[in-house]
Design a protein around this motif. Structure first.
Motif, mmCIF file in Angstrom:
data_model
loop_
_atom_site.group_PDB
_atom_site.id
_atom_site.type_symbol
_atom_site.label_atom_id
_atom_site.label_comp_id
_atom_site.label_asym_id
_atom_site.label_seq_id
_atom_site.Cartn_x
_atom_site.Cartn_y
_atom_site.Cartn_z
ATOM 1 N N THR A 272 12.063 47.531 -22.528
ATOM 2 C CA THR A 272 13.355 46.893 -22.302
ATOM 3 C C THR A 272 14.118 47.677 -21.246
ATOM 4 O OG1 THR A 272 14.739 48.128 -23.863
ATOM 5 C CG2 THR A 272 13.388 46.339 -24.770
ATOM 6 N N PHE A 273 14.995 46.981 -20.547
ATOM 7 C CA PHE A 273 15.762 47.579 -19.462
ATOM 8 C C PHE A 273 17.254 47.465 -19.756
ATOM 9 C CE2 PHE A 273 11.659 46.284 -17.950
ATOM 10 C CZ PHE A 273 11.224 47.388 -17.239
ATOM 11 N N GLY A 274 17.655 48.142 -20.835
ATOM 12 C CA GLY A 274 19.056 48.153 -21.198
ATOM 13 C C GLY A 274 19.373 47.131 -22.260
ATOM 14 N N THR A 275 18.996 47.390 -23.477
ATOM 15 C CA THR A 275 19.345 46.548 -24.612
ATOM 16 C C THR A 275 19.890 47.465 -25.705
ATOM 17 O OG1 THR A 275 17.131 46.718 -25.591
ATOM 18 C CG2 THR A 275 17.545 44.863 -24.102
ATOM 19 N N PRO A 276 20.642 46.946 -26.660
ATOM 20 C CA PRO A 276 21.146 47.799 -27.741
ATOM 21 C C PRO A 276 20.003 48.546 -28.425
ATOM 22 C CG PRO A 276 22.232 45.673 -27.792
ATOM 23 C CD PRO A 276 21.144 45.567 -26.766
ATOM 24 N N THR A 277 20.187 49.839 -28.610
ATOM 25 C CA THR A 277 19.153 50.702 -29.162
ATOM 26 C C THR A 277 19.677 51.409 -30.404
ATOM 27 O OG1 THR A 277 18.190 51.066 -26.980
ATOM 28 C CG2 THR A 277 17.665 52.676 -28.683
ATOM 29 N N GLU A 278 18.866 51.433 -31.437
ATOM 30 C CA GLU A 278 19.269 52.105 -32.669
ATOM 31 C C GLU A 278 18.318 53.260 -32.948
ATOM 32 O OE1 GLU A 278 19.751 49.128 -35.667
ATOM 33 O OE2 GLU A 278 21.275 48.043 -34.526
ATOM 34 N N GLU A 279 17.361 53.066 -33.843
ATOM 35 C CA GLU A 279 16.451 54.165 -34.158
ATOM 36 C C GLU A 279 15.505 54.444 -32.994
ATOM 37 O OE1 GLU A 279 14.794 52.381 -37.632
ATOM 38 O OE2 GLU A 279 16.044 53.558 -38.972
ATOM 39 N N LEU A 280 15.081 55.714 -32.888
ATOM 40 C CA LEU A 280 14.205 56.122 -31.800
ATOM 41 C C LEU A 280 13.025 56.925 -32.341
ATOM 42 C CD1 LEU A 280 16.891 57.269 -29.214
ATOM 43 C CD2 LEU A 280 15.253 55.411 -28.861
#
Length: 371
Positions: A272-280
């Motif tokens: 993805t190129f800039g989407t909401p991100t939560e766990e990593l």
């Protein structure tokens, strides 16, 4: 030992797209009109207005490698592989974070978000429950499915020695794209330029003693002009300059002896190129003590903080050699699939920073044949 070796490629190299054509394509992607995007492209995605890109004449810097796949294979002898060192810069003294937890976004992000999503080759990911329990120790990664086949170790030669980094095969139209960090490929010594003899080994173990998905040499590299122009390393080894906010790059790999592309063999992670991100979940091959680079390691976190230059930051004990490794969100432990949102750029004092992918990264990915 060799299960699959790359062959010399005779296919024509694609011409670089014009800036105008790329701008038009990017415009289509952001509003979701490009049929090549497997996932949803959302205009005005969360955090898309944060920060402004650094202004330079061009975005994409391309380099075509001269060495044949056989020359690359021959170069990486047992001794060279064993002596290769981790290539990770330091942000300087102290913890590499801005001191604020930011589970919902990245303040000061220089590479604007686009909202473009490309699904992994296994299909869209909607994991039930948590990805993996939070862990900052850099434990051995019990990889399954795509996580096993797409994550690998990257070998690169520079005038001052041989180095190792990490990388990820990502889902792409050309079926031959690996994501990594720009500094893993860039030579900061002398006149500066690109490293050579680039070899990628998916699911590498024991310095290529085990290479179940073969050895793959790079045909071309695509890095940000901003990084080449503005990223520097000081005499003490610390990073300086705005260019480090663009520490990401893509490689196109040569096909193997049978004509298969790397994605045909390994599959490809989503990106993805800039989407909401939560766990990593962060994966790599740390090579400096207490690690030895002989196995994949990982850290995972349900919360991240904003690190230097707008990077994702997490607590993680992994060391040099982890650079370029994938930062996955929506990771599904059963299928081993997720979405690459960043690549490891730097680490210090038990924390790591990963530069998030946005509009510039999307253009590089497109140049590399991703779309």
């Amino acid at each position: 030992m060799r299960t699959r070796s790359p062959r010399s490629s005779t296919r024509a190299r694609p011409r670089a797209r014009s800036t105008a054509a790329l701008s038009a394509l990017l415009g289509l992607l952001v509003v979701g009109c490009a049929p090549a995007v497997t996932g949803d492209a959302v205009a005005g995605a969360k955090n898309s207005s944060i920060g402004a890109p650094i202004s330079t004449d061009t975005v994409s810097l391309r380099h075509d490698y001269d060495s044949t796949p056989q020359e690359v294979n021959d170069y990486w002898t047992d001794e060279r592989r064993g002596d290769a060192e981790g290539r990770d810069p330091s942000p300087g003294d102290g913890r590499a974070d801005g001191g604020t937890d930011q589970p919902d976004g990245l303040d000061g992000r220089p590479d604007p978000a686009t909202g473009v999503v490309v699904h992994p080759t296994s299909g869209a990911v909607s994991p039930d429950g948590p990805q993996l329990p939070d862990s900052d120790a850099g434990d051995v990664f019990d990889a399954t499915g795509l996580a096993e086949s797409t994550q690998g170790r990257l070998y690169v030669s520079f005038p001052d020695g041989d180095y190792v980094c990490s990388g990820t095969v990502v889902s792409a139209a050309g079926r031959n794209v690996v994501a990594t960090a720009a500094h893993c490929l860039w030579d900061f010594t002398g006149d500066a330029g690109w490293g050579a003899m680039v070899l990628f080994v998916p699911d590498d173990a024991d310095d290529m003693a085990s290479a179940p998905y073969g050895y793959w040499s790079a045909e071309a590299a695509f890095g940000p002009q901003e990084f080449a122009d503005l990223a520097k390393i000081a005499d003490d080894g610390s990073i300086t300059g705005e260019g480090w906010a663009y520490d990401f790059a893509f490689l196109t790999m040569a096909p193997d002896d049978s004509g298969q592309e790397i994605q045909d063999v390994t599959g490809g992670q989503g990106i993805t190129f800039g989407t909401p991100t939560e766990e990593l979940v962060v994966i790599g091959y740390p090579s400096a003590p207490p690690f030895d680079g002989r196995s994949q390691r990982y850290c995972s976190s349900s919360r991240y903080f904003t690190s230097l230059r707008g990077a994702f930051g997490i607590d993680c004990a992994m060391t040099q050699g982890s650079s370029g490794g994938g930062w996955l969100t929506d990771y599904d432990p059963q299928s081993g699939s997720g979405y690459l949102v960043a690549t490891t750029s730097f680490g210090a004092s038990g924390s790591m920073g990963g530069i998030p992918l946005g509009a510039s990264a999307l253009q590089l990915y497109t140049d590399a044949g991703g779309l």
